[in-house]
Write a protein that holds these residues in place. Structure first.
Motif, PDB file in Angstrom:
ATOM      1  N   ASN A   5       0.757  -0.954   0.176  1.00  0.00           N
ATOM      2  CA  ASN A   5       0.005  -0.361   0.283  1.00  0.00           C
ATOM      3  C   ASN A   5       0.763   1.515  -0.010  1.00  0.00           C
ATOM      4  OD1 ASN A   5      -2.930  -1.007  -0.165  1.00  0.00           O
ATOM      5  ND2 ASN A   5      -2.420  -1.611   2.024  1.00  0.00           N
ATOM      6  N   LEU A   6       2.367   1.430   0.437  1.00  0.00           N
ATOM      7  CA  LEU A   6       3.089   2.141   0.292  1.00  0.00           C
ATOM      8  C   LEU A   6       4.380   2.072  -0.613  1.00  0.00           C
ATOM      9  CD1 LEU A   6       3.598   2.297   4.350  1.00  0.00           C
ATOM     10  CD2 LEU A   6       2.555   3.731   2.766  1.00  0.00           C
ATOM     11  N   SER A   7       3.958   1.607  -1.632  1.00  0.00           N
ATOM     12  CA  SER A   7       5.118   0.927  -2.977  1.00  0.00           C
ATOM     13  C   SER A   7       5.167   1.897  -4.326  1.00  0.00           C
ATOM     14  CB  SER A   7       5.362  -0.619  -2.485  1.00  0.00           C
ATOM     15  OG  SER A   7       3.791  -1.032  -3.616  1.00  0.00           O
ATOM     16  N   GLY A   8       3.585   2.652  -4.261  1.00  0.00           N
ATOM     17  CA  GLY A   8       3.494   3.518  -5.219  1.00  0.00           C
ATOM     18  C   GLY A   8       3.455   4.888  -5.042  1.00  0.00           C
ATOM     19  N   LEU A   9       4.519   5.078  -4.125  1.00  0.00           N
ATOM     20  CA  LEU A   9       4.074   6.822  -3.506  1.00  0.00           C
ATOM     21  C   LEU A   9       4.369   7.838  -4.932  1.00  0.00           C
ATOM     22  CD1 LEU A   9       3.692   7.222   0.565  1.00  0.00           C
ATOM     23  CD2 LEU A   9       2.734   6.679  -1.441  1.00  0.00           C
ATOM     24  N   ASP A  10       6.193   6.788  -5.727  1.00  0.00           N
ATOM     25  CA  ASP A  10       6.667   7.117  -6.751  1.00  0.00           C
ATOM     26  C   ASP A  10       6.400   7.337  -7.625  1.00  0.00           C
ATOM     27  OD1 ASP A  10       6.712   4.295  -6.162  1.00  0.00           O
ATOM     28  OD2 ASP A  10       8.961   5.329  -7.558  1.00  0.00           O
ATOM     29  N   HIS A  11       4.338   6.867  -8.005  1.00  0.00           N
ATOM     30  CA  HIS A  11       3.678   6.140  -9.061  1.00  0.00           C
ATOM     31  C   HIS A  11       2.942   7.168  -8.858  1.00  0.00           C
ATOM     32  CE1 HIS A  11       6.645   3.310 -10.348  1.00  0.00           C
ATOM     33  NE2 HIS A  11       6.061   4.045 -11.669  1.00  0.00           N
ATOM     34  N   PHE A  12       1.864   7.237 -10.267  1.00  0.00           N
ATOM     35  CA  PHE A  12       0.121   7.919 -10.122  1.00  0.00           C
ATOM     36  C   PHE A  12      -0.615   7.238 -11.086  1.00  0.00           C
ATOM     37  CE2 PHE A  12      -3.462  10.617 -11.060  1.00  0.00           C
ATOM     38  CZ  PHE A  12      -4.460  10.698  -9.516  1.00  0.00           C
ATOM     39  N   LYS A  13      -1.161   6.445 -11.282  1.00  0.00           N
ATOM     40  CA  LYS A  13      -2.048   4.608 -11.980  1.00  0.00           C
ATOM     41  C   LYS A  13      -1.256   5.071 -12.940  1.00  0.00           C
ATOM     42  CE  LYS A  13      -6.212   8.362 -11.972  1.00  0.00           C
ATOM     43  NZ  LYS A  13      -6.800   9.297 -13.003  1.00  0.00           N
ATOM     44  N   GLN A  14      -0.328   3.931 -12.778  1.00  0.00           N
ATOM     45  CA  GLN A  14       0.167   3.249 -13.141  1.00  0.00           C
ATOM     46  C   GLN A  14       1.981   4.341 -14.817  1.00  0.00           C
ATOM     47  OE1 GLN A  14      -2.997   2.024 -13.229  1.00  0.00           O
ATOM     48  NE2 GLN A  14      -2.428   1.350 -11.670  1.00  0.00           N
ATOM     49  N   THR A  15       1.847   4.970 -13.393  1.00  0.00           N
ATOM     50  CA  THR A  15       2.573   6.204 -14.411  1.00  0.00           C
ATOM     51  C   THR A  15       3.762   6.713 -13.253  1.00  0.00           C
ATOM     52  OG1 THR A  15       1.309   7.380 -16.042  1.00  0.00           O
ATOM     53  CG2 THR A  15       3.001   8.537 -15.936  1.00  0.00           C
ATOM     54  N   THR A  16       4.769   6.927 -13.843  1.00  0.00           N
ATOM     55  CA  THR A  16       6.130   7.503 -12.932  1.00  0.00           C
ATOM     56  C   THR A  16       5.839   8.639 -12.981  1.00  0.00           C
ATOM     57  OG1 THR A  16       7.661   5.364 -13.115  1.00  0.00           O
ATOM     58  CG2 THR A  16       8.601   7.693 -12.778  1.00  0.00           C
ATOM     59  N   LEU A  17       6.305   9.345 -11.714  1.00  0.00           N
ATOM     60  CA  LEU A  17       6.381  10.633 -12.105  1.00  0.00           C
ATOM     61  C   LEU A  17       7.699  11.968 -11.779  1.00  0.00           C
ATOM     62  CD1 LEU A  17       4.820  10.755  -7.872  1.00  0.00           C
ATOM     63  CD2 LEU A  17       3.055  11.307 -10.444  1.00  0.00           C
ATOM     64  N   SER A  18       7.323  12.315 -12.125  1.00  0.00           N
ATOM     65  CA  SER A  18       9.046  13.486 -12.871  1.00  0.00           C
ATOM     66  C   SER A  18       9.095  13.388 -11.098  1.00  0.00           C
ATOM     67  CB  SER A  18       7.933  14.867 -13.451  1.00  0.00           C
ATOM     68  OG  SER A  18       7.128  15.413 -12.880  1.00  0.00           O
ATOM     69  N   ALA A  19       8.764  13.685 -10.475  1.00  0.00           N
ATOM     70  CA  ALA A  19       9.590  14.758  -9.021  1.00  0.00           C
ATOM     71  C   ALA A  19      10.369  13.018  -8.513  1.00  0.00           C
ATOM     72  CB  ALA A  19       8.555  15.239  -7.575  1.00  0.00           C
ATOM     73  N   ASP A  20      11.809  13.670  -7.833  1.00  0.00           N
ATOM     74  CA  ASP A  20      12.880  11.920  -7.337  1.00  0.00           C
ATOM     75  C   ASP A  20      12.457  11.773  -6.410  1.00  0.00           C
ATOM     76  OD1 ASP A  20      15.011  11.167  -7.472  1.00  0.00           O
ATOM     77  OD2 ASP A  20      16.405  12.552  -6.756  1.00  0.00           O
ATOM     78  N   PHE A  21      11.144  10.912  -5.966  1.00  0.00           N
ATOM     79  CA  PHE A  21      11.643  10.427  -4.677  1.00  0.00           C
ATOM     80  C   PHE A  21      12.098   9.160  -4.160  1.00  0.00           C
ATOM     81  CE2 PHE A  21       6.941  12.763  -5.608  1.00  0.00           C
ATOM     82  CZ  PHE A  21       7.667  13.476  -5.204  1.00  0.00           C
TER      83      PHE A  21
END
Length: 236
Positions: A189-205
């Motif tokens: 449940n915490l593993s997708g914080l660097d993604h949104f709707k299966q897309t990698t966020l541009s921010a560096d996390f």
């Protein structure tokens, strides 16, 4: 579709459901559940509709409601039966093992954690939806019955594990598998914080990134160390 056609089709579905034998009804329920499982392997839960499940199963949409009141009921059944069957397989494998030391049991359980994550990925993914998604609309009666079946097998698994490590309480042994599941689901449940709707966020996390396989084993390992120390200190 006219009103008369709707009621004619609904009546036909109802009549067909009532002429099936108990074995045939069980087979059809399994067919519907299998179709939902297949869809979940390639779709997000929110994308799956009862109509999609009906098409995948090759039955009328109305037929689904003779077996499951909601989509959540189907997936809750899949979850509980999936873990029940997994525990049964584990009982068979574990029963063939010799007695072990606490270090060997820890190694066995951590290896099994890896197996659960890598070889039962769909089940693990579904388990992460149980509390926040499935319980909202799952059928209570079906869920309670499924949990009772799962609990029975979980107790049996604990009893088998306790025979492999003398001094380990059977109830605690059974509880270890609940903790294992909780650790995996929590990390998922915490593993997708660097993604949104299966897309990698541009921010560096980088601190948000989780290696589920590695970190689940590490966390469960720390827990096992504490439990075994506590159990055998009390025993001595």
């Amino acid at each position: 579709m006219t009103t008369s056609q709707f009621w004619k089709n609904s009546t036909e579905v109802f009549q067909m459901a009532n002429v099936l034998t108990p074995t045939q009804k069980t087979a059809r329920a399994r067919r519907i559940a299998t179709a939902a499982w297949q869809l979940f392997q390639t779709h997000a839960f929110s994308e799956i509709s009862m109509a999609m499940i009906a098409r995948q199963a090759g039955v009328a949409k109305g037929t689904l409601f003779n077996y499951y009141q909601t989509k959540e009921s189907i997936f809750m059944t899949l979850l509980l039966e999936g873990y029940r069957d997994y525990f049964r397989q584990l009982i068979t494998r574990l029963a063939a093992e010799p007695q072990m030391t606490s270090a060997q049991v820890k190694a066995y359980l951590l290896a099994e954690t890896k197996t659960l994550i890598t070889q039962h990925a769909t089940l693990v993914r579904l388990n992460a939806l149980r509390g926040p998604v499935l319980e909202a609309h799952a059928d209570r009666t079906q869920t309670v019955a499924g949990r009772r079946d799962l609990y029975t097998v979980n107790v049996q698994l604990g009893e088998v594990l306790a025979t492999k490590l003398p001094g380990l309480d059977a109830q605690m042994a059974a509880h270890l598998f609940v903790i294992q599941s909780a650790i995996i689901s929590g990390l998922m449940n915490l593993s997708g914080l660097d993604h949104f709707k299966q897309t990698t966020l541009s921010a560096d996390f980088p601190a948000f990134q989780i290696n589920l396989e590695v970190e689940a084993q590490q966390t469960f390992g720390f827990y096992l160390d504490g439990i075994f120390k506590e159990e055998f200190t009390r025993e001595s």
